[in-house]
Design a protein around this motif. Structure first.
Motif, short mmCIF file in Angstrom:
data_model
loop_
_atom_site.label_atom_id
_atom_site.label_comp_id
_atom_site.label_asym_id
_atom_site.label_seq_id
_atom_site.Cartn_x
_atom_site.Cartn_y
_atom_site.Cartn_z
N SER A 22 -4.97 26.00 51.43
CA SER A 22 -4.57 25.28 50.23
C SER A 22 -5.52 24.13 49.93
O SER A 22 -5.22 23.27 49.09
N ASP A 150 12.29 18.81 51.84
CA ASP A 150 12.38 19.99 50.99
C ASP A 150 13.06 21.13 51.76
O ASP A 150 13.04 21.14 52.99
N ARG A 152 13.80 25.57 51.26
CA ARG A 152 13.66 26.79 50.48
C ARG A 152 14.62 27.82 51.06
O ARG A 152 14.71 27.96 52.29
N LYS A 172 7.96 31.71 53.28
CA LYS A 172 8.41 30.57 52.45
C LYS A 172 7.87 29.24 52.98
O LYS A 172 7.50 28.36 52.21
N ILE A 175 4.51 28.31 51.80
CA ILE A 175 4.42 27.77 50.44
C ILE A 175 4.94 26.33 50.44
O ILE A 175 4.32 25.42 49.90
N MET A 176 6.09 26.14 51.07
CA MET A 176 6.75 24.83 51.06
C MET A 176 5.89 23.73 51.70
O MET A 176 5.77 22.62 51.15
N PRO A 178 2.46 23.32 52.42
CA PRO A 178 1.30 22.78 51.69
C PRO A 178 1.68 22.09 50.39
O PRO A 178 1.09 21.05 50.04
N GLU A 179 2.67 22.64 49.67
CA GLU A 179 3.06 22.00 48.40
C GLU A 179 3.48 20.56 48.62
O GLU A 179 3.12 19.66 47.86
N ASN A 180 4.25 20.33 49.67
CA ASN A 180 4.73 18.97 49.93
C ASN A 180 3.64 18.08 50.52
O ASN A 180 3.56 16.90 50.18
N ARG A 182 0.55 18.15 49.94
CA ARG A 182 -0.35 17.71 48.87
C ARG A 182 0.19 16.43 48.22
O ARG A 182 -0.54 15.50 47.94
N LEU A 183 1.50 16.39 47.98
CA LEU A 183 2.11 15.21 47.36
C LEU A 183 2.13 14.02 48.32
O LEU A 183 1.83 12.89 47.93
#
Ligand code: GRF
Length: 186
Positions: A22, A150, A152, A172, A175-176, A178-180, A182-183
């Motif tokens: 990512s 988070d 999922r 899942k 996905i969860m 790396p998405e978090n 990043r923030l």
């Protein structure tokens, strides 16, 4: 300046792989044994270190000494955020002296349901139709559900085995997480 991330691993490192893919910058990988996560770090030129749990297990596991070594390495590299991605060693609470609310963990269930190492098996045994994964801040309590970042959900099929269900959950998580991150690294 971007925060510096360390990823702690013990096994296959598929979450670590998802983080790297990512384009999230990983400053350090630490493992508690030789594992695929370390191979991945080598492949991607990420500094890595193995702190073997076995080296601190003369009779009983000396969790405090082990954690102090991990903490020293993290501080030495000026790490800001720690991601436990399939890291199977429970760290002593002294890690939070330096990293309170800075250690994330991913767990293969919808916490507070199915805490502990057998989360996937326990979900199957309980007959739930939905389970999932949770990203949360680790504390001195195992699989603490007070600081969830988070979650999922993942369906459970009648034909599922522990392996097929865990595979779907891990997809899942990849996905969860790396998405978090990043923030949170901003
Ligand atoms: C993940 O399901 C995580 O929730 C659990 O161990 C698994 C790690 O998988 N604690 P990997 O090593 O990232 O492939």
């Amino acid at each position: 300046m971007e925060k510096k991330l360390a990823v702690l691993v013990s096994g296959n490192g598929t979450n670590l792989e998802a983080i790297i893919k990512s384009d999230i910058s990983v400053s350090l990988v630490i493992a508690d044994q030789m594992c695929w996560g370390i191979e991945l770090a080598h492949e991607h030129d990420i500094p890595s270190q193995i702190v073997r749990r076995l080296d601190y297990s003369n009779g009983a596991f000396n969790r405090f000494e082990y954690t102090k070594v991990i903490r020293k390495i993290l501080l030495g590299r000026e790490i800001d955020l720690v991601m436990m991605a399939g890291f199977m060693t429970i760290l002593d609470r002294c890690i939070f002296d330096s990293y309170e609310m800075k250690v994330l963990n991913t767990h293969p269930s919808l916490l507070p349901a199915f805490q502990g190492k057998r989360a996937v098996r326990d979900a199957l045994a309980a007959g739930v139709k939905i389970t999932g994964c949770t990203l949360h801040y680790a504390t001195e309590r195992l699989d603490d559900d007070r600081f969830i970042v988070d979650q999922r959900s993942v369906p459970v099929y009648d034909t599922d085995t522990e392996t097929t269900l865990h595979r779907r959950i891990k997809a899942k998580e990849r996905i969860m997480v790396p998405e978090n991150l990043r923030l949170l690294l901003r």
